[in-house]
Design a protein around this motif. Structure first.
Motif, mmCIF file in Angstrom:
data_model
loop_
_atom_site.group_PDB
_atom_site.id
_atom_site.type_symbol
_atom_site.label_atom_id
_atom_site.label_comp_id
_atom_site.label_asym_id
_atom_site.label_seq_id
_atom_site.Cartn_x
_atom_site.Cartn_y
_atom_site.Cartn_z
ATOM 1 N N ASN A 72 -4.300 -50.528 -16.529
ATOM 2 C CA ASN A 72 -4.228 -49.138 -16.093
ATOM 3 C C ASN A 72 -3.611 -48.249 -17.161
ATOM 4 O O ASN A 72 -4.107 -47.158 -17.443
ATOM 5 C CB ASN A 72 -3.431 -49.043 -14.793
ATOM 6 C CG ASN A 72 -3.453 -47.647 -14.210
ATOM 7 O OD1 ASN A 72 -2.470 -46.918 -14.293
ATOM 8 N ND2 ASN A 72 -4.576 -47.255 -13.635
ATOM 9 N N LYS A 89 4.576 -42.756 -14.167
ATOM 10 C CA LYS A 89 4.900 -43.411 -15.436
ATOM 11 C C LYS A 89 5.883 -44.575 -15.281
ATOM 12 O O LYS A 89 6.378 -45.102 -16.277
ATOM 13 C CB LYS A 89 5.441 -42.394 -16.464
ATOM 14 C CG LYS A 89 4.460 -41.276 -16.787
ATOM 15 C CD LYS A 89 5.001 -40.340 -17.838
ATOM 16 C CE LYS A 89 4.009 -39.218 -18.117
ATOM 17 N NZ LYS A 89 4.524 -38.273 -19.134
ATOM 18 N N LYS A 103 -3.371 -40.384 -24.412
ATOM 19 C CA LYS A 103 -3.028 -39.011 -24.041
ATOM 20 C C LYS A 103 -1.554 -38.850 -23.658
ATOM 21 O O LYS A 103 -1.092 -37.724 -23.421
ATOM 22 C CB LYS A 103 -3.905 -38.552 -22.876
ATOM 23 C CG LYS A 103 -5.397 -38.486 -23.218
ATOM 24 C CD LYS A 103 -6.199 -37.999 -22.022
ATOM 25 C CE LYS A 103 -7.683 -37.928 -22.368
ATOM 26 N NZ LYS A 103 -8.500 -37.470 -21.208
ATOM 27 N N ALA A 104 -0.833 -39.954 -23.596
ATOM 28 C CA ALA A 104 0.568 -39.886 -23.152
ATOM 29 C C ALA A 104 1.456 -39.277 -24.234
ATOM 30 O O ALA A 104 1.247 -39.483 -25.435
ATOM 31 C CB ALA A 104 1.066 -41.282 -22.806
ATOM 32 N N LYS A 124 -5.747 -47.132 -20.256
ATOM 33 C CA LYS A 124 -6.652 -45.997 -20.107
ATOM 34 C C LYS A 124 -5.941 -44.664 -20.331
ATOM 35 O O LYS A 124 -6.585 -43.636 -20.543
ATOM 36 C CB LYS A 124 -7.265 -46.020 -18.708
ATOM 37 C CG LYS A 124 -8.061 -47.276 -18.412
ATOM 38 C CD LYS A 124 -8.491 -47.311 -16.948
ATOM 39 C CE LYS A 124 -9.203 -48.612 -16.610
ATOM 40 N NZ LYS A 124 -9.539 -48.690 -15.156
ATOM 41 N N LYS A 125 -4.620 -44.669 -20.261
ATOM 42 C CA LYS A 125 -3.850 -43.428 -20.330
ATOM 43 C C LYS A 125 -3.045 -43.272 -21.612
ATOM 44 O O LYS A 125 -2.560 -42.179 -21.905
ATOM 45 C CB LYS A 125 -2.862 -43.371 -19.148
ATOM 46 C CG LYS A 125 -3.485 -43.508 -17.788
ATOM 47 C CD LYS A 125 -2.417 -43.530 -16.714
ATOM 48 C CE LYS A 125 -3.014 -43.665 -15.330
ATOM 49 N NZ LYS A 125 -1.958 -43.670 -14.287
#
Length: 527
Positions: free
Chosen positions: A412, A376, A419-420, A415-416
């Motif tokens: 990048n 992160k 859900k973080a 894409k995350k």
């Protein structure tokens, strides 16, 4: 000083306000309109290394005479065998798209009479491929990006906020499972300078874009904010660091004793046709490289350093007197104006020059997605070691690197993001037992001592004995500073000194470990 008991949450915490940090913030805020992006910067909004970049951005623009392969080859040659060729190809081939975005955001690059971009050429480049805005390209890019960022409602831009340390498992009481055994970043502790309070910022993602560490040397073209803060806080958080030994010294800073930082005479001036002369007025670059003034920066800087040491003189000269002055003053108005302020008429007088610390090629390790070794935590810009520069940065590749890696981080993380989640159990800053430091003279003295050590022992040319002495002296400074830091109320000066000592020590340690001369690293005992 009282720490804030309230925790500030933000989806994205961006540390730094140069081209890399602003590009990431702009892209992220535009895509995720409901997300909160917080930018912190230790000074005013525009105060960054980007602002002071003169030359421009390298990109293959005219494909009738230039190509990606030529730009890649030039970069690999400058990097002296240490570049990651996959990274070089990614950055070079991404350049046109990233430059087009800058243009669409309002950056104005110079054009010729035909309306095409006026492409410059600098040392190490085989073709004219530098897009520029006279000789203040960085300031123009910074202006355009700030204009875009400051109108976005979901960006909180905090000036005079200084990142002290990253928050990881070292502070957070969280159960570590085997699957999640890697260190994670949960935000940062930040000093609000004007309110004299330490704030706790908790974030889903943290982006380190804090620039370089030029202030570890006495003569540098870097602004006073470039104190290695990002490398320092990443190192303390146990991020992977590498290739710190590769310091690029710009060959031609204006020799003007007492001026700080040193005024840069752009690489593009030599690309325009200027010639170097020794103190007696004789040409000398033909003795060092067939490319003469257009050799890569490490070669030109060492040549100048050698000529200075042979002569014992304080400076050499850059000769522009044979150039087309109408075109020169149009291309380099600020350099011309600066010289005029010192009674140097560039059409008749040689410009006195010396090398100056300019750029660090190593730093925090990141992959092609801009990910560090800490979960992160992403990084982009001069704070990083990407593999693009290898042992020596090719001129005008650095602003491009910041753009490309900010984009990589954005892609990048996109894409995350959905859900973080925010971390839990993050403690606020604890400064129990500290007292106000009444010995600021100690900080000033130690800061000057770091500069002296690095300039004398870990400069353009190094030796085993010099490195041993630097290591010994820096270790003493570290112990003294640690005692002061542990028991004193925080200040920017104290924290900057901490990071300067850390980065200086890392440069020295990496220099000791290198066994071959390469790029910007030169140890006379390895010849």
């Amino acid at each position: 000083m009282q720490p804030e008991t309230k925790i500030t949450t933000t989806d994205f915490l961006v540390i730094g306000s140069g081209i890399a940090g602003l590009t990431f913030a702009l892209k992220t805020a535009t895509k995720f309109t409901n997300a909160k992006i917080t930018i912190i910067t230790k000074d005013e909004q525009s105060e960054s290394n980007t602002k002071y970049a003169q030359g421009g951005i390298a990109s293959v623009y005219d494909k009738t005479v230039d190509s990606f392969e030529q730009h890649i080859e030039d970069t690999l040659i400058a990097g002296d065998g240490l570049c990651d060729e996959e990274v070089v190809r990614m950055v070079v081939e991404s350049a046109p798209d990233r430059l087009q975005e800058l243009i669409e955001w309002g950056t104005k690059f110079d054009k010729n009479k035909e309306g095409d971009y006026d492409l410059g050429r600098e040392g190490g480049h085989s073709q004219n491929r530098i897009l520029h805005h006279t000789d203040i390209t960085g300031a123009e890019i910074e202006r355009a990006l700030l204009a875009q960022v400051n109108v976005l409602p979901n960006i909180d831009f905090l000036t005079h906020h200084y990142a002290i340390d990253l928050i990881t498992e070292h502070q957070v009481k969280q159960k570590r499972t085997k699957r999640n055994s890697k260190i994670s970043c949960f935000g940062a502790y930040v000093l609000d300078v004007k309110k004299s309070k330490v704030k706790t910022f908790v974030s889903k993602f943290t982006i380190l874009a804090s620039g370089g560490n030029g202030q570890v040397y006495e003569t540098t073209t870097n602004p006073v904010v470039a104190t290695g803060d990002g490398i320092g806080i990443a190192y303390r958080a146990k991020a992977e660091i590498s290739e710190m030994e590769f310091i690029q010294f710009h060959p031609t800073a204006l020799y003007n004793p007492g001026e700080y930082p040193a005024f840069l005479i752009s690489e593009a001036v030599r690309g325009f046709g200027a010639k170097l002369r020794d103190y007696n007025g004789d040409f000398f670059m033909h003795k060092y490289d067939v490319r003469e003034e257009l050799a890569s920066r490490d070669i030109v800087a060492r040549a100048i350093d050698n000529e200075l040491k042979k002569s014992g003189k304080p400076h050499l000269y850059l000769d522009c007197t044979h150039l087309d002055m109408e075109k020169f003053t149009a291309h380099f108005p600020n350099i011309t104006k600066k010289c005029q302020s010192l009674n140097i008429n560039v059409s008749k007088d040689y410009i006195p020059i010396v090398p100056a610390s300019h750029y660090i090629c190593g730093g925090v390790n990141v992959n092609k997605k801009a990910k560090t070794s800490i979960k992160k935590l992403y990084a982009c810009g001069e704070v990083t070691r990407t593999g693009l520069h290898g042992g020596n940065r090719l001129a005008s590749n650095s602003l491009l690197e910041g753009l490309v890696y900010a984009h990589s981080a954005f892609e990048n993380i996109s894409k995350k993001f959905d859900k973080a989640k925010f971390p839990e159990n993050v403690p606020t800053w604890n400064d129990n037992g500290v007292v106000k430091n009444m010995e600021n003279i100690l900080i000033t003295h130690d800061r000057n001592e770091v500069k002296t050590i690095m300039t004398n022992y870990v400069g353009i040319v190094r030796s085993n004995e010099r490195l041993k002495r630097a290591e010994k002296k820096l270790r003493v400074l570290y112990e003294d500073n640690k005692r002061l830091y542990d028991h004193s109320e925080l200040s920017v000066d104290l924290c900057e000194l901490r990071n300067l000592i850390t980065t200086a020590y890392l440069i020295t340690q990496f220099s000791k470990k290198r066994t071959t001369n390469c790029g910007g690293f030169y140890n006379m005992d390895l010849v």
